[in-house]
Enzyme design. Structure first.
Site, PDB file in Angstrom:
ATOM      1  N   TYR A  28      19.473 114.811  67.955  1.00 59.40           N
ATOM      2  CA  TYR A  28      18.893 113.470  67.940  1.00 59.40           C
ATOM      3  C   TYR A  28      19.649 112.563  66.970  1.00 59.40           C
ATOM      4  O   TYR A  28      19.999 112.988  65.868  1.00 59.40           O
ATOM      5  CB  TYR A  28      17.436 113.522  67.494  1.00 59.40           C
ATOM      6  N   HIS A 139      22.693 110.392  62.111  1.00 58.87           N
ATOM      7  CA  HIS A 139      22.056 111.553  62.715  1.00 58.87           C
ATOM      8  C   HIS A 139      20.654 111.663  62.148  1.00 58.87           C
ATOM      9  O   HIS A 139      20.417 111.409  60.964  1.00 58.87           O
ATOM     10  CB  HIS A 139      22.847 112.824  62.412  1.00 58.87           C
ATOM     11  N   HIS A 140      19.699 112.037  62.994  1.00 63.33           N
ATOM     12  CA  HIS A 140      18.301 112.071  62.558  1.00 63.33           C
ATOM     13  C   HIS A 140      18.071 113.101  61.453  1.00 63.33           C
ATOM     14  O   HIS A 140      17.068 113.053  60.738  1.00 63.33           O
ATOM     15  CB  HIS A 140      17.388 112.379  63.746  1.00 63.33           C
ATOM     16  N   THR A 141      19.009 114.025  61.282  1.00 60.62           N
ATOM     17  CA  THR A 141      18.893 115.010  60.214  1.00 60.62           C
ATOM     18  C   THR A 141      18.868 114.351  58.840  1.00 60.62           C
ATOM     19  O   THR A 141      18.258 114.873  57.899  1.00 60.62           O
ATOM     20  CB  THR A 141      20.083 115.996  60.278  1.00 60.62           C
ATOM     21  N   ASN A 328      12.863 114.135  56.499  1.00 64.58           N
ATOM     22  CA  ASN A 328      12.118 114.066  57.757  1.00 64.58           C
ATOM     23  C   ASN A 328      10.756 114.711  57.568  1.00 64.58           C
ATOM     24  O   ASN A 328      10.515 115.844  57.991  1.00 64.58           O
ATOM     25  CB  ASN A 328      12.886 114.780  58.870  1.00 64.58           C
TER      26      ASN A 328
END
Length: 479
Positions: A28, A139-141, A328
């Site tokens: 993602y 990057h969603h990380t 996150n």
């Protein structure tokens, strides 16, 4: 100091959701489009990044080979800032079209995992609401929406005072309905509330397990499939008045989230009524007065799990034991939408409030997060990612609402007109993101154009639904 901070960061494992997002089968990414009132000088951006990129360890680190920790690396800022050559004749009078095509191509270019997972694209292209657009891809990380907005605030300043960093951050207050009641009423409410909480949680978890195993949404014109995640995406945004949303919120004794979900249900009901497929020949036929009954339509909704809600300054989020930790730290719940045309627009709001009140009175979000964490520890990140993706595939869309700055901000003297955040890589044909900024609410849609070729119509329906709800409240003397 920086090496000590990085050493500490490497020793800290990624959060469960971050491990999910870096899975090869998920991957993602977030895209934030920022409109500016003036043209952007690339040299100014490079200088600003050189001074700020090392302030945040995640932006000067890459993922380890197993995706479990961050590794410090040298950063060449020029590798992360892209200033493409733009032929004025290619743009013509369609600046929005150029931006749409450019960002769509980005969704097909995977990020280089051998270096920090972010890049910035400077597009000095005039659109209807900006003189230039900056496209930030991460990057969603790296972090969720709350984390990224906090980072944005740390890199900007108040437009009204260039010498002051923007610190105007909205706070969220919890309401206590029975705080002033007698002990007997409080006791009765506590017992009833606890029983309801247990029941709601059991039902929600059973439905979640059913979704993981077999329960799928009805196939509609906006329902994607398992292959949608790898398809190119297009982004479309629309800005509406936050004050009008607040008027409805106060009149109906709701939250802003309740209003947004109500508007979304109304607009998608209207949109689907015009795009219902004829099962015999696949043609699109209109249903002006009604929709087929029995539509199962669910939306995944992100829930912030931090014990301190709202936005916090970046320095506070970077503290190791912070209650509003960077990263996150959110979960994903499933909202059952009521799809159908209503003669009274306020019905959508009442349905929304009822559904959201029930979801708030459940441990669905916390248990879903815990389930991902346990699965990751016992079976590995790949299995946890597959479980998460099953929920995404079997539902229709996803919603996210992030609180933004309350006042206008600027980046190194360049005033920002709008902030539109979205993402790609999801196995859904429609993602809907909301973000407030300086008295406005920006709606951003990420769509698979092969399934939803006309996302502007969904935004048109949202604006129309907002007007109808406001008019209905006005006619009843509630405004």
């Amino acid at each position: 100091m920086r090496k000590e901070r990085m050493r500490e960061e490497e020793e800290e494992p990624l959060s469960p959701m971050a491990r999910v997002f870096q899975s090869r089968g998920i991957d993602y990414c977030a895209v934030t489009m920022i409109g500016f009132k003036t043209k952007i000088k690339p040299g100014v951006v490079l200088d600003a990044l050189k001074h700020n990129v090392y302030k945040h360890p995640r932006f000067s680190s890459k993922l380890s080979s197993d995706g479990a920790k961050w590794i410090e690396t040298e950063v060449n800022v020029k590798d992360h800032v892209v200033v493409p050559y733009i032929d004025p004749e290619e743009i013509g009078e369609d600046g929005e079209g150029f931006i749409d095509n450019y960002t769509s191509r980005l969704t097909m270019n995977p990020m280089d995992r051998s270096r920090p997972l972010w890049d910035i694209h400077i597009l000095n292209v005039k659109t209807s609401d900006a003189e230039a657009v900056g496209v930030v891809r991460t990057h969603h990380t790296l972090g969720d929406g709350t984390s990224m907005v906090s980072l944005l605030l740390s890199c900007t300043h108040k437009t009204s005072d260039h010498n002051r960093v923007s610190t105007t951050i909205p706070s969220l207050k919890r309401r206590g309905r029975y705080k002033n009641k007698g002990w007997f009423l409080r006791s009765m409410f506590t017992i009833g509330s606890t029983m309801t909480l247990i029941w709601n949680t059991i039902v929600d978890m059973l439905l979640l397990f059913a979704t993981l195993l077999f329960l799928k949404d009805t196939k509609t014109h906006i329902k994607g499939g398992a292959d949608v995640g790898s398809n190119p995406k297009r982004f479309y945004h629309r800005t509406i008045s936050l004050d009008e949303i607040k008027l409805i919120k106060n009149a109906m004794n709701m939250t802003i989230n309740d209003v947004l979900v109500g508007i979304t249900q109304a607009s998608l009901s209207s949109y689907l009524s015009q795009h219902t497929k004829n099962e015999e020949d696949g043609a699109l036929i209109p249903y002006p007065n009604n929709l087929p009954g029995g539509i199962r339509f669910r939306a995944g909704c992100t829930v912030n799990l931090r014990s301190e809600k709202g936005l916090k300054p970046l320095a506070d989020m970077m503290v190791k034991d912070s209650k509003c930790r960077w990263g996150n730290y959110f979960s994903y719940i499933v909202l059952p939408f009521s799809i159908g045309l209503q003669s009274d627009p306020l019905v959508y709001l009442k349905l929304s409030k009822s559904m959201m009140d029930r979801k708030k009175h459940s441990y669905h979000a916390h248990l879903a997060y815990m389930m991902i964490k346990i699965c990751q520890n016992l079976l590995g990140a790949k299995v946890a990612a597959k479980l998460f993706n099953r929920t995404v595939i079997n539902t229709t869309t996803s919603l996210s609402n992030v609180i933004g700055p309350m006042e206008e901000i600027s980046f190194d003297g360049n005033p920002i007109t709008y902030i539109a955040t979205s993402g790609y890589g999801h196995s859904q044909a429609l993602l809907m993101h909301f973000m407030s900024y300086a008295g406005k609410m920006t709606i951003t849609l990420a769509v698979d154009p092969t399934i939803i070729p006309d996302p502007h119509k969904i935004c048109d329906d949202m604006e129309q639904s907002l007007k109808e709800m406001k008019a209905a409240l006005w006619e009843r003397g509630l405004l």
